[in-house]
Motif scaffolding. Structure first.
Motif, PDB file in Angstrom:
ATOM      1  N   LEU A 258      27.353  39.586  30.844  1.00  0.00           N
ATOM      2  CA  LEU A 258      28.012  38.765  31.865  1.00  0.00           C
ATOM      3  C   LEU A 258      28.986  37.728  31.286  1.00  0.00           C
ATOM      4  CD1 LEU A 258      28.350  38.204  34.625  1.00  0.00           C
ATOM      5  CD2 LEU A 258      26.150  36.687  34.673  1.00  0.00           C
ATOM      6  N   ILE A 259      28.456  37.317  29.908  1.00  0.00           N
ATOM      7  CA  ILE A 259      29.386  36.271  29.289  1.00  0.00           C
ATOM      8  C   ILE A 259      30.713  37.051  28.835  1.00  0.00           C
ATOM      9  CG2 ILE A 259      29.498  34.939  27.106  1.00  0.00           C
ATOM     10  CD1 ILE A 259      26.612  34.223  27.457  1.00  0.00           C
ATOM     11  N   VAL A 260      30.462  38.271  28.214  1.00  0.00           N
ATOM     12  CA  VAL A 260      31.740  39.024  27.880  1.00  0.00           C
ATOM     13  C   VAL A 260      32.744  39.364  28.959  1.00  0.00           C
ATOM     14  CG1 VAL A 260      32.499  41.091  26.672  1.00  0.00           C
ATOM     15  CG2 VAL A 260      30.415  40.044  25.851  1.00  0.00           C
ATOM     16  N   ALA A 261      31.811  39.754  30.095  1.00  0.00           N
ATOM     17  CA  ALA A 261      33.079  40.079  31.229  1.00  0.00           C
ATOM     18  C   ALA A 261      33.532  38.911  31.943  1.00  0.00           C
ATOM     19  CB  ALA A 261      31.940  40.862  32.346  1.00  0.00           C
ATOM     20  N   LEU A 262      32.905  37.793  31.872  1.00  0.00           N
ATOM     21  CA  LEU A 262      33.410  36.551  32.436  1.00  0.00           C
ATOM     22  C   LEU A 262      34.572  35.975  31.411  1.00  0.00           C
ATOM     23  CD1 LEU A 262      30.603  34.500  33.516  1.00  0.00           C
ATOM     24  CD2 LEU A 262      32.066  35.375  35.144  1.00  0.00           C
ATOM     25  N   GLY A 264      36.490  37.758  29.591  1.00  0.00           N
ATOM     26  CA  GLY A 264      37.626  38.997  29.953  1.00  0.00           C
ATOM     27  C   GLY A 264      38.251  38.483  31.151  1.00  0.00           C
ATOM     28  N   LEU A 265      37.491  38.417  32.285  1.00  0.00           N
ATOM     29  CA  LEU A 265      38.217  38.025  33.450  1.00  0.00           C
ATOM     30  C   LEU A 265      39.020  36.777  33.486  1.00  0.00           C
ATOM     31  CD1 LEU A 265      38.393  38.662  36.604  1.00  0.00           C
ATOM     32  CD2 LEU A 265      36.455  37.495  36.905  1.00  0.00           C
ATOM     33  N   GLY A 266      38.498  35.638  32.739  1.00  0.00           N
ATOM     34  CA  GLY A 266      39.135  34.638  32.647  1.00  0.00           C
ATOM     35  C   GLY A 266      40.367  34.635  31.833  1.00  0.00           C
ATOM     36  N   SER A 267      40.163  35.319  30.839  1.00  0.00           N
ATOM     37  CA  SER A 267      41.714  35.677  29.982  1.00  0.00           C
ATOM     38  C   SER A 267      42.448  36.322  30.610  1.00  0.00           C
ATOM     39  CB  SER A 267      41.112  36.427  28.456  1.00  0.00           C
ATOM     40  OG  SER A 267      40.080  35.820  27.793  1.00  0.00           O
ATOM     41  N   THR A 268      42.208  37.332  31.473  1.00  0.00           N
ATOM     42  CA  THR A 268      43.280  38.230  32.492  1.00  0.00           C
ATOM     43  C   THR A 268      43.752  37.372  33.447  1.00  0.00           C
ATOM     44  OG1 THR A 268      41.873  40.366  32.008  1.00  0.00           O
ATOM     45  CG2 THR A 268      43.564  40.340  33.665  1.00  0.00           C
ATOM     46  N   ALA A 269      43.085  36.425  34.081  1.00  0.00           N
ATOM     47  CA  ALA A 269      43.580  35.600  34.910  1.00  0.00           C
ATOM     48  C   ALA A 269      44.422  34.443  34.325  1.00  0.00           C
ATOM     49  CB  ALA A 269      42.473  34.668  35.586  1.00  0.00           C
ATOM     50  N   TYR A 270      44.157  34.251  33.129  1.00  0.00           N
ATOM     51  CA  TYR A 270      45.354  33.305  32.433  1.00  0.00           C
ATOM     52  C   TYR A 270      46.307  33.899  32.216  1.00  0.00           C
ATOM     53  CZ  TYR A 270      46.945  30.127  28.805  1.00  0.00           C
ATOM     54  OH  TYR A 270      47.723  29.274  28.178  1.00  0.00           O
ATOM     55  N   TRP A 271      46.141  35.154  31.893  1.00  0.00           N
ATOM     56  CA  TRP A 271      47.593  36.086  31.418  1.00  0.00           C
ATOM     57  C   TRP A 271      48.483  36.134  32.626  1.00  0.00           C
ATOM     58  CZ3 TRP A 271      47.053  41.472  28.961  1.00  0.00           C
ATOM     59  CH2 TRP A 271      48.196  41.637  28.415  1.00  0.00           C
ATOM     60  N   LEU A 272      47.763  36.327  33.872  1.00  0.00           N
ATOM     61  CA  LEU A 272      48.493  36.576  35.115  1.00  0.00           C
ATOM     62  C   LEU A 272      49.210  35.261  35.696  1.00  0.00           C
ATOM     63  CD1 LEU A 272      46.191  39.152  37.003  1.00  0.00           C
ATOM     64  CD2 LEU A 272      48.380  39.525  36.187  1.00  0.00           C
ATOM     65  N   ALA A 273      48.329  34.114  35.525  1.00  0.00           N
ATOM     66  CA  ALA A 273      49.055  32.914  35.590  1.00  0.00           C
ATOM     67  C   ALA A 273      50.209  32.481  34.928  1.00  0.00           C
ATOM     68  CB  ALA A 273      47.827  31.839  35.604  1.00  0.00           C
ATOM     69  N   THR A 350      40.411  31.203  36.141  1.00  0.00           N
ATOM     70  CA  THR A 350      40.385  30.927  34.622  1.00  0.00           C
ATOM     71  C   THR A 350      39.530  29.898  34.436  1.00  0.00           C
ATOM     72  OG1 THR A 350      42.634  31.760  34.416  1.00  0.00           O
ATOM     73  CG2 THR A 350      41.727  30.476  32.586  1.00  0.00           C
ATOM     74  N   VAL A 351      39.903  28.748  35.175  1.00  0.00           N
ATOM     75  CA  VAL A 351      38.964  27.478  34.800  1.00  0.00           C
ATOM     76  C   VAL A 351      37.489  27.908  35.420  1.00  0.00           C
ATOM     77  CG1 VAL A 351      38.443  25.257  35.634  1.00  0.00           C
ATOM     78  CG2 VAL A 351      40.790  25.886  35.216  1.00  0.00           C
ATOM     79  N   ALA A 352      37.351  28.485  36.572  1.00  0.00           N
ATOM     80  CA  ALA A 352      36.095  28.871  37.093  1.00  0.00           C
ATOM     81  C   ALA A 352      35.275  29.714  36.018  1.00  0.00           C
ATOM     82  CB  ALA A 352      35.956  29.278  38.459  1.00  0.00           C
ATOM     83  N   ALA A 353      36.021  30.805  35.611  1.00  0.00           N
ATOM     84  CA  ALA A 353      35.223  31.827  34.633  1.00  0.00           C
ATOM     85  C   ALA A 353      34.837  31.056  33.456  1.00  0.00           C
ATOM     86  CB  ALA A 353      36.228  32.603  34.245  1.00  0.00           C
ATOM     87  N   MET A 354      35.826  30.153  32.898  1.00  0.00           N
ATOM     88  CA  MET A 354      35.219  29.381  31.691  1.00  0.00           C
ATOM     89  C   MET A 354      34.004  28.223  31.992  1.00  0.00           C
ATOM     90  SD  MET A 354      37.154  30.392  29.324  1.00  0.00           S
ATOM     91  CE  MET A 354      37.333  32.001  30.243  1.00  0.00           C
ATOM     92  N   ALA A 355      33.980  27.878  33.170  1.00  0.00           N
ATOM     93  CA  ALA A 355      32.817  27.065  33.494  1.00  0.00           C
ATOM     94  C   ALA A 355      31.615  27.696  33.685  1.00  0.00           C
ATOM     95  CB  ALA A 355      33.059  26.270  34.903  1.00  0.00           C
TER      96      ALA A 355
END
Length: 374
Positions: A258-262, A264-273, A350-355
């Motif tokens: 779950l940590i790895v998945a979050l 990856g999701l946060g990094s992808t969202a940061y990329w899309l932002a 991105t912020v929510a995933a990192m939190a």
């Protein structure tokens, strides 16, 4: 031999129509983003998740989930007929009904999977069917939008709505209704993990934003197939399938996964932002990553959510996920009002995933250094 073949053909046909309920939310958001003129993407999503949240009224009223969804599908057919007759899309009732129907997909999918002993096989077949359907329908919508014909687009949307209607009216019997009060729902909610629900909600929210953004992204590159709705969707689906293949080979604890998945999701969202939407190649890479990581987040915690066996618990899970999305959309709106710069949904993801990663790491560290008395 022929009877066995007919049995599997009938089963696949039933799963195809059932899969359209799971796909209904994505198709509706894409359709509204293509046809709605007055409502913004954020307003469409707000009413959509309010429609999802309305499923909690079903057990409170003691109504039948199947009959409520049938009524919502009938209303949507009427809305499509209104588009064909007067040419205008009523975004708010369309989004509300779509949310209600899409929120029931988990309930109907679990019914199909639990019918047979080989539930895992059926679940895999259903996931594959949904992905194939997504590729087909998104391509059809993309092609019809290029023709700039709202009538043909609405006709296709109506057909996509009729399939779930036929499925429920033909293959689903009305279950025994259960009536509960708010106190009972609050008691049931205590057995659910708030952290897992937050993670699942974030993944669902990112998928909803993806569906709403598809049409706008496709307008950025009209020269290449991979920049179209069908092209971006194709790479997104490849990301989902790669996640399924990855999970079949990985041997890792759900918490670490779950940590790895979050991450990856946060990094992808940061990329899309940032700059991913400015380059078609980066965009399809981000779509692939989003499909992979959002599925990875949901897969790592879906086991617990799937343990909700009764109708009320399943509807409660969907309602809580919708309520969380309403809160998140409200926070985004408040942040846009008070912030000096424009804040988009991908930045919030991105912020929510990192939190959530920090909270999980803290939980793991606390468990590691907590000693039980002998």
């Amino acid at each position: 031999m022929s009877s066995k073949t007919n049995h599997w053909a009938g089963l696949v046909g039933r799963l195809i129509m059932c899969g359209m309920i799971s796909l209904h939310g994505g198709i509706s958001l894409l359709y509204l983003s293509m046809t709605s003129v007055t409502a913004t993407s954020q307003e469409i999503l707000m009413f959509y998740v309010l429609g999802c949240l309305s499923v909690v009224l079903i057990p409170l009223m003691g109504a039948s989930c199947e009959r409520v969804v049938l009524a919502a599908l009938a209303v949507k057919i009427l809305l499509v007929l209104c588009v064909l007759s007067i040419g205008s899309v009523w975004s708010i009732p369309e989004a509300l009904c779509s949310g209600l129907i899409a929120s029931s997909s988990f309930y109907f999918a679990m019914r199909e999977v639990s019918k047979k002993q080989n539930g895992k096989l059926l679940a895999s077949v259903l996931i594959l069917i949904i992905n194939i359907e997504a590729a087909v329908w998104y391509t059809v919508f993309d092609w019809l939008s290029e023709l700039q014909s709202k009538m043909w687009l609405s006709l296709a949307y109506g057909l996509a709505t009729i399939l779930p209607l036929l499925y429920i009216s033909t293959f689903v019997s009305t279950a025994v209704t259960q009536h509960v009060n708010i106190k009972q729902l609050l008691h049931l909610s205590k057995s659910l993990s708030a952290y897992n629900l937050l993670c699942y909600m974030l993944a669902v929210f990112s998928v909803n934003i993806f569906n709403l953004s598809l049409h706008r992204w496709a307008e950025l590159d009209t020269q290449h197939w991979w920049g179209s709705v069908s092209g971006i969707t194709g790479f997104y689906i490849l990301g989902i399938l790669s996640c399924v293949a990855l999970l079949s080979k990985l041997i890792i604890r759900d918490e670490k996964l779950l940590i790895v998945a979050l991450l990856g999701l946060g990094s992808t969202a940061y990329w899309l932002a940032g700059g991913a939407t400015q380059d078609p190649v980066l965009l399809i890479a981000a779509a692939f990553g989003l499909g992979n990581t959002s599925t990875l987040v949901m897969s790592s915690i879906v086991t617990e959510l799937a343990q909700t066996h009764d109708t009320i618990s399943r509807l409660l899970v969907v309602a809580i996920l919708a309520a969380m999305q309403v809160c998140l959309i409200s926070l985004i709106h408040i942040a846009k009002v008070f912030a000096d710069s424009e804040i988009n949904e991908w930045q919030i993801i991105t912020v929510a995933a990192m939190a959530l990663i920090m909270v999980k790491i803290r939980q793991l560290c606390t468990k590691r250094f907590t000693f039980k008395p002998q």
